[in-house]
Enzyme design. Structure first.
Site, PDB file in Angstrom:
ATOM      1  NE  ARG A  69     -10.038  -5.454   0.522  1.00 11.23           N
ATOM      2  CZ  ARG A  69      -9.652  -4.346   1.415  1.00 11.23           C
ATOM      3  NH1 ARG A  69      -9.980  -2.899   1.754  1.00 11.23           N
ATOM      4  NH2 ARG A  69      -7.775  -4.124   1.367  1.00 11.23           N
ATOM      5  CG  HIS A  74      -8.971   0.140  -2.864  1.00 13.51           C
ATOM      6  ND1 HIS A  74      -7.622  -1.198  -2.391  1.00 13.51           N
ATOM      7  CD2 HIS A  74      -8.733   0.337  -1.608  1.00 13.51           C
ATOM      8  CE1 HIS A  74      -8.037  -1.743  -0.797  1.00 13.51           C
ATOM      9  NE2 HIS A  74      -8.901  -0.364  -0.717  1.00 13.51           N
ATOM     10  CB  CYS A  96     -13.914   1.493  -0.074  1.00 12.22           C
ATOM     11  SG  CYS A  96     -13.763   2.843   0.547  1.00 12.22           S
ATOM     12  CG  ASP A 146     -13.038   6.879  -0.997  1.00 13.03           C
ATOM     13  OD1 ASP A 146     -13.272   6.235  -0.033  1.00 13.03           O
ATOM     14  OD2 ASP A 146     -12.461   6.837  -1.375  1.00 13.03           O
ATOM     15  NE  ARG A 170      -3.838   0.670   2.097  1.00  8.39           N
ATOM     16  CZ  ARG A 170      -4.873   0.691   2.787  1.00  8.39           C
ATOM     17  NH1 ARG A 170      -4.999   1.332   3.781  1.00  8.39           N
ATOM     18  NH2 ARG A 170      -6.025   0.109   1.916  1.00  8.39           N
ATOM     19  CD  GLN A 223     -13.070  -1.774  -0.416  1.00  9.92           C
ATOM     20  OE1 GLN A 223     -12.108  -2.235   0.512  1.00  9.92           O
ATOM     21  NE2 GLN A 223     -14.567  -2.411  -0.518  1.00  9.92           N
TER      22      GLN A 223
HETATM   23  N1  NVA Z   1      -9.844   7.045  -1.519  1.00  6.37           N
HETATM   24  C1  NVA Z   1      -9.132   6.384  -0.138  1.00  6.37           C
HETATM   25  C2  NVA Z   1      -9.251   4.561  -0.107  1.00  6.37           C
HETATM   26  C3  NVA Z   1      -9.217   4.459   1.308  1.00  6.37           C
HETATM   27  C4  NVA Z   1      -9.661   2.858   1.232  1.00  6.37           C
HETATM   28  C5  NVA Z   1      -8.241   6.756   0.545  1.00  6.37           C
HETATM   29  O1  NVA Z   1      -7.287   6.915  -0.821  1.00  6.37           O
HETATM   30  O2  NVA Z   1      -7.692   7.198   1.942  1.00  6.37           O
HETATM   31  N1   CP Z   2     -11.258  -0.156   2.802  1.00 11.80           N
HETATM   32  C1   CP Z   2     -10.014  -0.319   2.888  1.00 11.80           C
HETATM   33  O1   CP Z   2      -8.818  -0.042   2.098  1.00 11.80           O
HETATM   34  O2   CP Z   2      -9.952   0.668   4.295  1.00 11.80           O
HETATM   35  P1   CP Z   2      -8.387   0.020   5.628  1.00 11.80           P
HETATM   36  O3   CP Z   2      -7.654   1.759   4.437  1.00 11.80           O
HETATM   37  O4   CP Z   2      -8.734  -0.147   6.362  1.00 11.80           O
HETATM   38  O5   CP Z   2      -7.216  -1.024   4.286  1.00 11.80           O
END
Ligand code: NVA
Ligand code: CP
Length: 300
Positions: free
Chosen positions: A287, A129, A259, A219, A102, A132
């Site tokens: 997930r 992502h 998400c 989101d 990540r 997800q």
């Molecule tokens: N768009 C959000 C998704 C988190 C799962 C982020 O990138 O923070």
């Molecule tokens: N939706 C998601 O990816 O959650 P986290 O940021 O908690 O991993």
């Protein structure tokens, strides 16, 4: 399939095959059937951003499949002190059977795959992502039976989630609409692809985009790494909220997905969130099953 870098790399058949395996793994888990197809396998999990679901579902997923997961925080790795990705990739390839990462830049994920010799899984970048969205597709099919004739509508920032949902929806045959303010559209190349390959619609008008939608998705307005833009974004996205009015124009039995983490009172009202909590937490649970399916496909 050698890696999961982005959904666009997968064919429709590969996506469906992951979803089928995820359904099977969920059934097995719910019925106490052990499946240790990754016995002895080791997954490294590099996190340059926070995570609850991704971290825990990958770690638990590896454990349940008989393997082992190492949590590798940016704060502790030499990568956080500037060791190049190409060196990290070659070193970790000597120890591990796969890496989930990540991070911010999509290029970093692509470089890990380029220089390493083990499967790389994208656990979220600023661009997309995919993990997800596999869980999201699983949840939609679980509840609606199939993707045929469904319309998905995304309301809010044209961010990593919007990019991946657009690809996932079009690849599985759903139509996809998005309502976002000017200047916050999804990736231009992906939108061009969506227009060419399916039924894609974009509007600045939330109600127009949400009309008759079977799945409403939203989101956060400010993603990880955009904390400094929070105030600016609150202004830009005022009105881009999933609320009772939006739900009144969607299909009667419309699902709501998020998400997570969610910011009640911003992108979604507390009442809509709670009315659809069952779907949203099924989505979070999925997930685990979707991740396990990806791990089995790549690491077995
Ligand atoms: N768009 C959000 C998704 C988190 C799962 C982020 O990138 O923070
Ligand atoms: N939706 C998601 O990816 O959650 P986290 O940021 O908690 O991993």
């Amino acid at each position: 399939m050698k890696h999961l870098l982005k959904l666009g790399d997968l064919s429709r058949e590969e996506i469906l095959s992951i979803l089928n395996l995820a359904d099977q793994l969920k059934y097995e888990r719910n019925n106490g059937i052990r499946n240790e197809c990754l016995k002895g396998k080791k997954l490294g999990m590099i996190f340059q951003k926070s995570s609850t679901r991704t971290r825990v579902s990958f770690e638990v997923g590896m454990y349940e499949l008989g393997g082992y997961a190492l949590f590798l925080s940016n704060r502790d790795l030499q990568i956080g002190r500037g060791e190049p990705v190409e060196d990290t990739a070659r070193v970790l390839s000597r120890y591990l059977d796969g890496i989930m990462i990540r991070t911010f830049e999509q290029k970093e994920v692509e470089d890990l795959a380029k220089y390493g010799s083990i499967p790389i899984i994208n656990g979220l970048t600023d661009y997309c992502h995919p993990c997800q969205v596999l869980a999201d597709l699983m949840t939609i099919r679980e509840r609606k039976g199939s993707f045929k004739g469904l319309k998905m509508c995304f309301i809010g920032d044209g961010n990593n989630m919007a990019n991946s949902l657009m690809v996932g929806a079009i690849k599985t045959g759903m139509s996809f609409s998005i309502a976002c303010p000017k200047g916050y559209e999804p990736d231009a190349d992906l939108m061009a692809w969506a227009k060419e390959n399916g039924d894609f619609f974009m509007s600045e008008d939330v109600l127009e985009a949400a009309k008759d939608a079977d799945v409403i998705y939203t989101d956060v307005w400010a993603s990880m790494g955009q904390e400094e833009e929070k105030k600016l974004r609150e202004q830009a996205f005022a009105g881009y909220q999933v609320n009772a009015k939006v739900m009144s124009v969607a299909a009667k039995d419309a699902m709501v997905l998020h998400c997570l983490p969610a910011h009640r009172g911003e992108e979604i009202t507390a009442d809509v969130f709670e009315a659809h909590a069952e779907e949203i937490f099924d989505e979070a649970e999925n997930r685990l099953h979707a991740q396990k399916a990806v791990l089995c496909k790549l690491l077995k």
